[in-house]
Design an enzyme around this catalytic site. Structure first.
Site, short mmCIF file in Angstrom:
data_model
loop_
_atom_site.label_atom_id
_atom_site.label_comp_id
_atom_site.label_asym_id
_atom_site.label_seq_id
_atom_site.Cartn_x
_atom_site.Cartn_y
_atom_site.Cartn_z
N LEU A 1 47.69 42.08 30.93
CA LEU A 1 46.75 42.96 30.25
C LEU A 1 46.55 42.50 28.81
CD1 LEU A 1 48.36 46.28 31.51
CD2 LEU A 1 46.14 45.40 32.25
N GLN B 1 50.35 33.50 32.11
CA GLN B 1 48.96 33.36 32.57
C GLN B 1 48.15 32.63 31.51
OE1 GLN B 1 45.78 36.47 32.71
NE2 GLN B 1 45.97 36.23 34.94
N CYS C 1 38.71 36.69 34.19
CA CYS C 1 38.43 37.30 32.89
C CYS C 1 36.92 37.41 32.67
CB CYS C 1 39.08 36.51 31.76
SG CYS C 1 38.73 37.19 30.12
N HIS D 1 41.23 40.75 42.50
CA HIS D 1 40.76 42.02 41.95
C HIS D 1 39.49 42.39 42.70
CE1 HIS D 1 39.61 44.50 38.11
NE2 HIS D 1 39.57 45.20 39.23
N ASN E 1 44.53 43.89 43.95
CA ASN E 1 44.49 44.52 42.63
C ASN E 1 43.26 45.41 42.52
OD1 ASN E 1 43.60 43.35 39.33
ND2 ASN E 1 44.92 45.08 39.82
N GLY E 2 43.47 46.63 42.03
CA GLY E 2 42.34 47.52 41.79
C GLY E 2 42.64 48.96 42.13
N ARG F 1 45.47 49.35 35.10
CA ARG F 1 45.19 50.58 34.34
C ARG F 1 46.13 51.72 34.73
NH1 ARG F 1 39.36 52.15 35.51
NH2 ARG F 1 39.90 51.20 37.51
#
Length: 760
Positions: free
Chosen positions: A357, A430, A462, A544, A601-602, A626
């Site tokens: 993040l 990363q 990204c 994602h 992811n999500g 999140r």
């Protein structure tokens, strides 16, 4: 209030009083999406996102959460009992009637506007004359006034010279600048006139000194009174000295080499200087990049597969086509080296993953999440070129806490080939790169300078404009051949450290490309298949379930994630059986054990989401982003398999824990306190969105839901749920005291900013 109106107040933190509006910041209603002030100490990604924060795309429709739709409750038990329960509104968190500030159904009680969750991963993107999807278009000027998102400064009015910082009063080190030094040399004058008063939080005792036995900022500590004494010298004078704590609560260290603050992967100044001066040697990367250049610059010697394919299509004889493929293999020049045997890694139901993040994925927050059950962590995304150039701000992202160098606490539920848990660890790095040579060189540098890396992850998702326009991040989704070349090269030079990738569904809505990309990374492109190289060697892929264009405007597409997971499952189960002779590859070029892991992811916000994704999408593990920012104990819920109704006191305890970790990481001097406060406020700008499960009418909670105005079960719970930035600063002052008079903070989610003016 107009721009010219200013109200002077005695205490700017009093909620019934207004703060002075900065002269350069207009009203909230008229504020344009602000630009950010770039600070020297910021990483490259942070600098990029500051330059484009909150740019609104004109082609985006109004968020669905603003168009409330009513859906009937599916709670059969409530229907059977005849219970009268309010219907669950789409996009609105269902709060029990007694905790609503306004009556249910009223316009004011419909729930807040959706937050700009791009702050978790980067800023919104805007149309531009540059970039893969905007070629030939004229760049439009940003409308409105761009204001700064700066944090002011938190430092002593006059600093103490470093030659005095850790020394007794009468025996300082020699200052190399002598009388020309611009810092204070008189210790007592510094303590009296230039250093702010000691903090009274934590009982007035320095948390670093209490834990480690010694404070690493010495006289500059905001708790210095707890570890200094005055003794009488032989000549009768009174001398100030720093004391150690014989009763420190320092716990046993893991078997890793760490600094006094418990951090690992600290790169020396000499190593960074060597990188800056181009003296750092990368023989493997240099040899591989030279081979890449030879391959691309000599098309006649390295005849491409596409040319062979076009020639073969002109011929009808199958034997002739086969002979052409063999000829192409013969012309193929092998790279100067083969990948080293990789260390086996493991992703499974027992290993929930904390996502990388930007800004919020800092060391103290990762450490907090690990204590709450996160099994795997990542650094914030670092740009490859600044790493190669030795930039301090970028290398700071590679620092981790020693707890992240320990193996995951959970063991695999099934036997994993060649997996040695004792050799495994939690922390991975990363990076982002737009050119193969950069990624390859960075991979070798990282494995040389950072001994505690689980893996190196290449960011291919990204969405930040300044990253995307350079061809890095999600731009690689549209350059799949280049991406395969990057992964293959990184895998060749990374020694025993595996290479993984994180991708999105694609760059455009309704045009997903991830399935094709996953197949290419796992099996290799057509050229690699013909040359006998096989797959790229990627050890794990994280998807994602959103496109770059989509950002966070809709829910993640877990059905598409499931399709990609099925492809990788077939590869893992059948291996060479499903591959024809063209796809046979040298096992040394493949991931350890021949297995590729797949992580989804999500929108994971509870143990229900986590288990549901494992069962329905058939992914190996789930990455939480999140959901962890809003509710870091989501990892604890996953481990225990139940909702945890954390009390306000328990949640405030997590804030205190973060502050302690922040002071240990950034220091307990004025600058360290200011940095800790800044990152605490960044986290609180997400954490306030948590709605306690005890006041919710329907479960499970949904990450995309926004609550109407609500009150907590006590005043502290209400305070922690406040979206008012003045309340966030109040929470920070419970542990860090009054903010510096020059400290400023602007939430990522909002365009308004404020200053702390009083109490300096």
């Amino acid at each position: 209030m107009t721009d010219e109106t200013q109200i002077s107040v005695a205490n700017p933190l009093d909620p019934i009083q207004a703060l002075k509006s900065p002269s350069n910041v207009p009203d909230i209603e008229r504020a344009a999406h602000p630009q950010n002030t770039v600070l020297d100490e910021d990483s490259a990604v942070t600098k990029a996102e500051k330059l484009e924060r909150h740019v609104v795309r004109p082609d985006f429709p109004e968020p669905e959460a603003k168009r409330i739709k009513v859906e009937h409750s599916t709670d059969e038990k409530a229907k059977a009992d005849g219970a009268t329960r309010s219907e669950r509104r789409k996009g609105v968190a269902p709060i029990k009637q007694e905790y609503l500030v306004y009556p249910a159904g009223s316009e004011r009680g419909r729930g807040g506007a959706p937050q700009d969750d791009d702050a978790a991963e980067g800023a919104a993107h805007e149309p531009s004359g540059k970039g893969p999807d905007n070629r030939g278009k004229r760049k439009e000027k940003s409308k409105g006034q761009n204001t700064s998102r700066s944090f002011g400064s938190s430092k002593d009015e006059v600093g103490l010279c470093s030659s005095r910082m850790m020394r007794p009063e009468f025996s300082p080190d020699e200052c190399p600048y002598g009388e020309k030094c611009r810092f204070e040399h008189d210790l007592r004058k510094y303590l009296k006139d230039w250093k702010r008063e000691d903090l009274t939080t934590f009982g007035g005792i320095c948390p670093i000194w209490k834990t480690n036995g010694r404070c690493n900022v010495g006289w500059k500590c905001r708790f210095v009174g707890s570890h200094m004494v005055e003794r009488e010298a032989e000549d009768g004078r009174k001398e100030l000295i720093l004391s150690d704590n014989p009763d420190s609560t320092d716990s046993p260290k893991p078997e890793v080499k760490s600094t006094s603050s418990g951090t690992i992967n600290d790169v020396s100044v000499q190593a960074r200087n060597d990188l800056t001066k181009r003296k750092f040697k990368t023989p493997r990367a240099d040899a591989y990049n030279e081979w890449l250049n030879t391959e691309s610059q000599n098309p006649e010697d390295q005849k491409g597969y596409q040319a062979i394919k076009r020639e073969a299509n002109l011929k009808d004889d199958v034997d002739v086509q086969k002979q052409d493929k063999e000829d192409n293999r013969a012309r193929y020049i092998c790279p100067p080296m083969l990948p080293s045997e990789k260390r086996s890694i493991y992703f499974g139901p027992e290993t929930p993953v904390l996502a990388p993040l930007t800004t919020q994925g800092n060391l103290p927050f990762r450490r907090l999440c690990v204590n709450l059950g996160a099994q795997l962590t990542y650094s914030e995304m670092a740009m490859s070129l600044p790493l190669i150039q030795g930039q301090k701000s970028e290398w700071a992202l590679m620092r981790a806490h020693e707890i992240e160098a320990t193996p995951p606490s959970s063991s695999p539920s099934s036997v994993v080939q060649d997996y040695d848990k004792a050799r495994d660890l939690k922390f991975g790095a990363q990076i982002a790169a737009n050119k193969p040579w950069q990624a390859v060189k960075t991979a070798e540098i990282l494995t040389t300078l950072c001994p505690h890396l689980r893996l190196i992850d290449l960011n291919c998702g990204c969405p930040i404009d300044l990253v995307y326009r350079t061809g890095a991040g999600s731009a690689l989704l549209d350059s799949q051949a280049k991406l395969e070349k990057i992964v293959r090269g990184m895998n060749t030079v990374s020694n025993d450290v595996p290479v993984t990738v994180k991708i999105r569904m694609g760059t455009k809505d309704n045009r997903p490309t991830a399935l094709k990309l996953v197949e290419r990374l796992v099996y290799g492109g057509e050229e690699a298949q013909v040359d006998g190289r096989g797959g790229s060697g990627v050890a794990a892929i994280t998807l994602h379930g959103r496109s770059r264009q989509q950002r966070y405007t809709k829910s993640a597409d877990w059905e598409y994630i499931a399709d990609c997971a099925a492809l990788i499952k077939r590869f893992n189960e059948k291996g060479d059986e499903v591959a024809d002779t063209v796809r046979e590859a040298d096992p040394r070029t493949q991931p350890a054990g021949g297995k590729v892991y797949f992580i989804g992811n999500g929108d994971c916000y509870s143990h229900v989401d986590y288990q549901g994704h494992l069962l329905e999408a058939k992914v190996d593990s789930v990455m939480v982003a999140r959901g962890a920012l809003i509710k870091p104990w989501v990892f604890e819920e996953i481990e225990k398999g139940q909702y945890l109704d954390k009390s306000a006191t328990e949640r405030l305890g997590l804030v205190e824990q973060f502050v302690r970790y922040g002071l240990e990481t950034w220091g307990s001097d004025e600058m360290g306190v200011g940095t800790t406060r800044r990152f605490l406020l960044e986290w609180l700008s997400f954490a306030y969105r948590y709605v306690p499960v005890g006041i919710m009418e329907h479960l499970p909670p949904k990450l995309q839901d926004r609550p109407p105005a609500w009150r907590g079960r006590n005043d502290l719970e209400t305070l922690l749920g406040s979206d008012n930035y003045k309340d966030w600063i109040k929470i920070s002052e419970m542990f860090l005291g009054p903010a510096h008079n020059k400290f400023r903070f602007e939430p990522k989610h909002k365009s308004n900013s404020y200053e702390i003016e009083a109490e300096g």
